[in-house]
Scaffold this active site. Structure first.
Site, PDB file in Angstrom:
ATOM      1  N   ASP A 122      -1.564  10.850  11.903  1.00 47.68           N
ATOM      2  CA  ASP A 122      -1.783  10.096  10.678  1.00 47.68           C
ATOM      3  C   ASP A 122      -3.287  10.090  10.412  1.00 47.68           C
ATOM      4  OD1 ASP A 122      -1.859   8.282   8.572  1.00 47.68           O
ATOM      5  OD2 ASP A 122      -0.236   7.073   9.399  1.00 47.68           O
ATOM      6  N   GLY A 145       0.388  13.185   1.778  1.00 48.98           N
ATOM      7  CA  GLY A 145       0.711  13.790   3.078  1.00 48.98           C
ATOM      8  C   GLY A 145       0.067  13.077   4.266  1.00 48.98           C
ATOM      9  N   ARG A 177      -4.794   8.798   7.787  1.00 54.22           N
ATOM     10  CA  ARG A 177      -5.217   7.805   6.792  1.00 54.22           C
ATOM     11  C   ARG A 177      -6.165   6.768   7.370  1.00 54.22           C
ATOM     12  NH1 ARG A 177       0.714   6.231   4.773  1.00 54.22           N
ATOM     13  NH2 ARG A 177       1.091   6.642   6.975  1.00 54.22           N
ATOM     14  N   LEU A 216       0.883  -1.170   0.000  1.00 52.74           N
ATOM     15  CA  LEU A 216       0.000   0.000   0.000  1.00 52.74           C
ATOM     16  C   LEU A 216       0.909   1.205   0.000  1.00 52.74           C
ATOM     17  CD1 LEU A 216      -1.886  -2.123   1.256  1.00 52.74           C
ATOM     18  CD2 LEU A 216      -2.597  -0.413   2.895  1.00 52.74           C
ATOM     19  N   HIS A 217       0.803   2.043  -0.990  1.00 51.45           N
ATOM     20  CA  HIS A 217       1.681   3.214  -1.058  1.00 51.45           C
ATOM     21  C   HIS A 217       0.824   4.473  -1.101  1.00 51.45           C
ATOM     22  CE1 HIS A 217       5.684   4.944  -1.984  1.00 51.45           C
ATOM     23  NE2 HIS A 217       4.947   5.894  -2.546  1.00 51.45           N
ATOM     24  N   SER A 218       0.985   5.325  -0.105  1.00 52.81           N
ATOM     25  CA  SER A 218       0.219   6.579  -0.080  1.00 52.81           C
ATOM     26  C   SER A 218       0.913   7.603  -0.972  1.00 52.81           C
ATOM     27  CB  SER A 218       0.159   7.131   1.343  1.00 52.81           C
ATOM     28  OG  SER A 218      -0.420   6.171   2.192  1.00 52.81           O
ATOM     29  N   CYS A 237       2.723  10.549  -2.746  1.00 54.67           N
ATOM     30  CA  CYS A 237       3.665  11.577  -2.307  1.00 54.67           C
ATOM     31  C   CYS A 237       4.183  12.245  -3.569  1.00 54.67           C
ATOM     32  CB  CYS A 237       4.800  10.944  -1.502  1.00 54.67           C
ATOM     33  SG  CYS A 237       6.060  12.159  -1.049  1.00 54.67           S
ATOM     34  N   CYS A 246      11.994  12.827   1.947  1.00 48.04           N
ATOM     35  CA  CYS A 246      11.345  11.599   2.420  1.00 48.04           C
ATOM     36  C   CYS A 246      11.961  10.416   1.680  1.00 48.04           C
ATOM     37  CB  CYS A 246       9.839  11.687   2.200  1.00 48.04           C
ATOM     38  SG  CYS A 246       9.382  11.862   0.478  1.00 48.04           S
TER      39      CYS A 246
HETATM   40  N1  LIG Z   1       1.958  15.098   6.734  1.00 53.47           N
HETATM   41  C1  LIG Z   1       3.131  14.711   6.236  1.00 53.47           C
HETATM   42  N2  LIG Z   1       3.140  13.720   5.336  1.00 53.47           N
HETATM   43  C2  LIG Z   1       4.328  13.334   4.855  1.00 53.47           C
HETATM   44  C3  LIG Z   1       5.538  13.922   5.244  1.00 53.47           C
HETATM   45  N3  LIG Z   1       6.534  13.320   4.548  1.00 53.47           N
HETATM   46  C4  LIG Z   1       5.948  12.372   3.773  1.00 53.47           C
HETATM   47  N4  LIG Z   1       4.616  12.365   3.955  1.00 53.47           N
HETATM   48  C5  LIG Z   1       3.586  11.479   3.421  1.00 53.47           C
HETATM   49  O1  LIG Z   1       3.687  10.265   4.112  1.00 53.47           O
HETATM   50  C6  LIG Z   1       3.106   9.227   3.310  1.00 53.47           C
HETATM   51  C7  LIG Z   1       4.050   8.027   3.312  1.00 53.47           C
HETATM   52  O2  LIG Z   1       3.356   6.965   2.781  1.00 53.47           O
HETATM   53  P1  LIG Z   1       3.797   5.463   2.770  1.00 53.47           P
HETATM   54  O3  LIG Z   1       5.223   5.329   2.343  1.00 53.47           O
HETATM   55  O4  LIG Z   1       2.753   4.708   2.016  1.00 53.47           O
HETATM   56  O5  LIG Z   1       3.615   5.001   4.276  1.00 53.47           O
HETATM   57  P2  LIG Z   1       4.440   4.922   5.578  1.00 53.47           P
HETATM   58  O6  LIG Z   1       3.542   5.379   6.647  1.00 53.47           O
HETATM   59  O7  LIG Z   1       5.760   5.588   5.425  1.00 53.47           O
HETATM   60  O8  LIG Z   1       4.627   3.345   5.787  1.00 53.47           O
HETATM   61  P3  LIG Z   1       5.471   2.277   4.931  1.00 53.47           P
HETATM   62  O9  LIG Z   1       4.440   1.312   4.455  1.00 53.47           O
HETATM   63  O10 LIG Z   1       6.406   1.666   5.888  1.00 53.47           O
HETATM   64  O11 LIG Z   1       6.150   3.007   3.825  1.00 53.47           O
HETATM   65  C8  LIG Z   1       2.854   9.839   1.949  1.00 53.47           C
HETATM   66  O12 LIG Z   1       1.467  10.150   1.832  1.00 53.47           O
HETATM   67  C9  LIG Z   1       3.673  11.126   1.966  1.00 53.47           C
HETATM   68  O13 LIG Z   1       3.107  12.145   1.163  1.00 53.47           O
HETATM   69  C10 LIG Z   1       5.492  14.975   6.207  1.00 53.47           C
HETATM   70  O14 LIG Z   1       6.495  15.519   6.654  1.00 53.47           O
HETATM   71  N5  LIG Z   1       4.264  15.330   6.654  1.00 53.47           N
HETATM   72 ZN   LIG Z   2       7.306  11.247   0.465  1.00 50.29          ZN
END
Ligand SMILES: Nc1nc2c(ncn2[C@@H]2O[C@H](COP(=O)(O)OP(=O)(O)OP(=O)(O)O)[C@@H](O)[C@H]2O)c(=O)[nH]1
Ligand SMILES: [Zn+2]
Length: 379
Positions: free
Chosen positions: A290, A257, A292, A214-216, A218, A229
């Site tokens: 978070d 985010g 989500r 699952l990738h959110s 970015c 990041c």
């Molecule tokens: N609010 C916020 N979001 C961030 C920041 N840096 C990155 N993100 C968001 O964090 C999310 C990371 O998503 P994923 O990689 O799917 O999830 P994760 O929670 O890191 O978990 P993993 O499955 O281990 O990767 C994305 O939606 C990015 O846009 C930040 O400083 N603030």
């Molecule tokens: Zn990112």
């Protein structure tokens, strides 16, 4: 459903909307749209004190350390717009002296839900119109240039949206890291968000449990290679791993985010440049650390007939959220991006404050930055 979506669009355009509560009708404006004129009109037409509705995270930041639910600051006639905006979103603001938080009604909760769904700062100005403003509002409602929703519909909408996901289109899209890939597009019922399932390989040949990532979204990391990041390299690594393991599914979720949207992520980045960490920055803006919700992801997998999965993640909250009916997570596999000078603090915060399993990555040496842009300049 449709009128909730239209109300969210109006709020995002900076227009107020009417929310009908169990007991009374209110006019609601997002803090991001609070011009001096609008604020004055709302103060002038309010039956009781106008409220600035804030989340529990924002209240805590303003010094109400025992806040465990959203509440409001009652606005006074001489409160300046700048102060109201400061109370809603400025990292340096304090609680206004000699005022107590007041409880909010279903309308206040609905207002915050609409702001969140619209990816706006979760803070709203709410008034109950008096006898002078009430008829004017009714005329505008009758003409159709002001929208009205009920608080009950807002809450129903929030819970119904994921289960009403529609599979709308699909096509093969060969990827560098996974040449045999098919994109399947899902649309949420209110039409506001689309999520992508990337089906890698032939489902008849998939291993059990099925590898799933699952990738959110970015934008900065996935598309532009941001060094703040680890998302871009993590996305590529996930596609390559799934492909190597004989195929599976990558869900690319419209949760920029961590669910607060791109504009708020940039606000949070600015605060991180001024010293806050990634968790506190989101909370200062009024969000949870978070935002989500993975119901959409479970529903997408269910519609794809995938139930027994190996989840690629380092995030314990994702693991917990996915291991629920009808999905069963049989195994977890770590997936790592890369450590840079600029993302070290962000990754360390995720490990320390959100429990992400990142020890392996954080103990690696920092990679040197790419010098592509310098080379381009020399050309
Ligand atoms: N609010 C916020 N979001 C961030 C920041 N840096 C990155 N993100 C968001 O964090 C999310 C990371 O998503 P994923 O990689 O799917 O999830 P994760 O929670 O890191 O978990 P993993 O499955 O281990 O990767 C994305 O939606 C990015 O846009 C930040 O400083 N603030
Ligand atoms: Zn990112």
């Amino acid at each position: 459903m449709q009128h909730i979506e239209r109300a969210i669009f109006d709020l995002r355009r900076g227009l107020p909307v009417v929310i009908e509560g169990r007991h009374s009708r209110h006019l609601v404006a997002p803090i991001e749209a609070a011009t001096s004129d609008l604020l004055q009109d709302m103060k002038d037409g309010a039956r009781t004190a106008p409220q600035l509705v804030l989340t529990e995270h924002r209240l805590a930041h303003l010094g109400r350390s025992n806040a465990d639910a959203p509440a409001a600051i009652e606005l006074q006639t001489d409160d300046a717009r700048e102060d109201v905006i400061r109370w809603a979103a400025d990292p340096d603001a304090d609680w206004p002296p000699s005022r107590q938080p007041v409880a909010i009604s279903d309308v206040g909760h609905a207002a915050l839900a609409l702001m969140r769904r619209g990816l706006l700062i979760p803070a709203a100005i709410v008034i109950e119109p008096d006898d002078s403003l009430g008829p004017a509002i009714q005329r505008r409602l009758d003409r159709g240039d002001l929208l009205s929703v009920t608080a009950a519909d807002v809450f129903a909408h929030r819970h119904a949206a994921p289960s009403l996901l529609r599979r709308v289109s699909e096509a093969n899209v060969p990827l560098e890291a996974a040449p045999h890939s098919r994109f399947v597009i899902f649309r949420e019922a209110d039409g506001m968000r689309e999520h992508v399932a990337i089906i890698i390989g032939d489902s008849a040949q998939w291993a059990t449990p099925v590898p799933v990532r699952l990738h959110s979204a970015c934008l900065t990391g996935d598309l532009f290679g941001s060094l703040r990041c680890d998302c871009g390299p993590q996305l590529k690594a996930s596609l390559a791993t799934i492909s190597k393991r004989g195929g599976g599914v990558l869900l690319y979720l419209a949760q920029e985010g961590r669910g607060i949207g791109l504009a708020n992520k940039m606000r949070a980045y600015q605060m991180q440049d001024d010293g806050l960490d990634t968790v506190d920055a989101d909370r200062v803006l009024g969000f949870d650390q978070d935002e989500r919700d993975y119901a959409v992801a479970r529903e997408m997998l269910a519609q794809l007939d995938v139930a027994h999965i190996e989840l690629l993640t380092n995030n314990p909250a994702k693991l917990d959220a996915m291991n629920r009916e009808p999905i069963e997570v049989a195994r977890r596999r770590g997936v790592y991006g890369r450590l840079t000078r600029q993302n070290r603090r962000y990754l360390a915060t995720k490990a320390q404050r959100a429990g992400h399993w990142l020890d392996a990555l954080l103990s690696e040496p920092v990679l040197s930055e790419s010098t592509d842009s310098d080379r381009n300049e020399q050309d």
